[in-house]
Design an enzyme around this catalytic site. Sequence first.
Site, PDB file in Angstrom:
ATOM      1  CG  ASP A 175       6.057   9.312 -10.057  1.00 32.10           C
ATOM      2  OD1 ASP A 175       6.188   9.298  -8.812  1.00 32.10           O
ATOM      3  OD2 ASP A 175       6.150   8.277 -10.759  1.00 32.10           O
ATOM      4  CG  ASP A 228      -2.098   0.940   1.012  1.00 32.71           C
ATOM      5  OD1 ASP A 228      -2.907   0.666   0.114  1.00 32.71           O
ATOM      6  OD2 ASP A 228      -2.207   1.958   1.729  1.00 32.71           O
TER       7      ASP A 228
HETATM    8  P1  ITT Z   1      -3.530  -2.055  -5.345  1.00 32.46           P
HETATM    9  O1  ITT Z   1      -4.217  -1.689  -4.054  1.00 32.46           O
HETATM   10  O2  ITT Z   1      -4.290  -3.080  -6.127  1.00 32.46           O
HETATM   11  O3  ITT Z   1      -2.082  -2.408  -5.172  1.00 32.46           O
HETATM   12  P2  ITT Z   1      -3.893   0.765  -5.905  1.00 32.46           P
HETATM   13  O4  ITT Z   1      -3.462   1.663  -7.020  1.00 32.46           O
HETATM   14  O5  ITT Z   1      -5.329   0.860  -5.447  1.00 32.46           O
HETATM   15  O6  ITT Z   1      -3.529  -0.740  -6.304  1.00 32.46           O
HETATM   16  P3  ITT Z   1      -2.968   1.864  -3.381  1.00 32.46           P
HETATM   17  O7  ITT Z   1      -4.293   1.780  -2.711  1.00 32.46           O
HETATM   18  O8  ITT Z   1      -1.737   1.452  -2.627  1.00 32.46           O
HETATM   19  O9  ITT Z   1      -2.916   0.987  -4.704  1.00 32.46           O
HETATM   20  O10 ITT Z   1      -2.797   3.364  -3.903  1.00 32.46           O
HETATM   21  C1  ITT Z   1      -1.577   3.762  -4.409  1.00 32.46           C
HETATM   22  C2  ITT Z   1      -1.750   5.142  -5.058  1.00 32.46           C
HETATM   23  O11 ITT Z   1      -0.749   6.031  -4.529  1.00 32.46           O
HETATM   24  C3  ITT Z   1      -1.495   5.073  -6.546  1.00 32.46           C
HETATM   25  O12 ITT Z   1      -2.692   4.734  -7.257  1.00 32.46           O
HETATM   26  C4  ITT Z   1      -0.980   6.484  -6.834  1.00 32.46           C
HETATM   27  O13 ITT Z   1      -2.061   7.383  -6.886  1.00 32.46           O
HETATM   28  C5  ITT Z   1      -0.175   6.782  -5.570  1.00 32.46           C
HETATM   29  N1  ITT Z   1       1.224   6.332  -5.714  1.00 32.46           N
HETATM   30  C6  ITT Z   1       1.805   5.267  -5.105  1.00 32.46           C
HETATM   31  N2  ITT Z   1       3.072   5.105  -5.498  1.00 32.46           N
HETATM   32  C7  ITT Z   1       3.319   6.084  -6.377  1.00 32.46           C
HETATM   33  C8  ITT Z   1       4.451   6.425  -7.140  1.00 32.46           C
HETATM   34  O14 ITT Z   1       5.555   5.701  -7.121  1.00 32.46           O
HETATM   35  N3  ITT Z   1       4.369   7.490  -7.937  1.00 32.46           N
HETATM   36  C9  ITT Z   1       3.244   8.227  -8.002  1.00 32.46           C
HETATM   37  N4  ITT Z   1       2.109   7.951  -7.337  1.00 32.46           N
HETATM   38  C10 ITT Z   1       2.141   6.886  -6.513  1.00 32.46           C
END
Ligand code: ITT
Length: 201
Positions: free
Chosen positions: A159, A73
């Site tokens: 990003d 997450d």
């Molecule tokens: P899963 O739960 O199925 O893994 P998700 O996209 O719903 O997919 P999260 O609930 O962990 O995952 O939300 C992560 C969000 O945080 C992602 O959709 C981006 O909006 C942001 N995010 C995470 N890592 C990032 C990165 O490396 N660069 C930019 N935004 C990021």
Amino acid sequence: MRVTHRILIATTNRDKLREIRELLGDLPITLLTLDDVAAIAPPEETGLTFADNARLKAEYYAAHAQLPTVAEDSGLVIDALNGEPGVHSARFLRPDATYPERFAEIYRRLDEQPDAPRTARFVCAVTVVAAGAVLFETIGTVEGEIADAPRGSAGFGYDPIFYYPPYGMTLAEVSQDAKLAVAHRGKAFRALAEWLRHSAV
Ligand code: ITT
């Protein structure tokens, strides 16, 4: 060394998966994705912290797929917005909002407090679950600032608005390798890779 032969990377996010494949690619393990197992409806992410949600997802997908499972997450924490979007990063503003719409909302809120610091961090919590037990947990973070304006087209998500001072650029202006070398997911999954090399999952 005894490592598991197969581990499920339980994410629905293709951009995360691309980075995770790069980070775990050298391990002598078959990385399975949700495309390789029978369809599993995503769980509701009700945790209050990144670690809570990583654990919730790993436990949920491991139970459904009956495989050793890693889930993560992650999100963007902006200090001047009391930590928002935080664990709501993927659905901030509206679940179907575009990132430019999300950026506009973030800048609108930051403009309301011009003297507040622009400090922010990306956080990535990773959990491994096998046979109902949490075997490994770690958190990776990267400190930065909200850029004056979005810049760059590499990477994904937030990003373009995440300015990383040591590079003098946003994380959307650098290569994937340069991002992974310093960013939250790189740190967390390198720690996971190290653990997998030495564990007996
Ligand atoms: P899963 O739960 O199925 O893994 P998700 O996209 O719903 O997919 P999260 O609930 O962990 O995952 O939300 C992560 C969000 O945080 C992602 O959709 C981006 O909006 C942001 N995010 C995470 N890592 C990032 C990165 O490396 N660069 C930019 N935004 C990021």
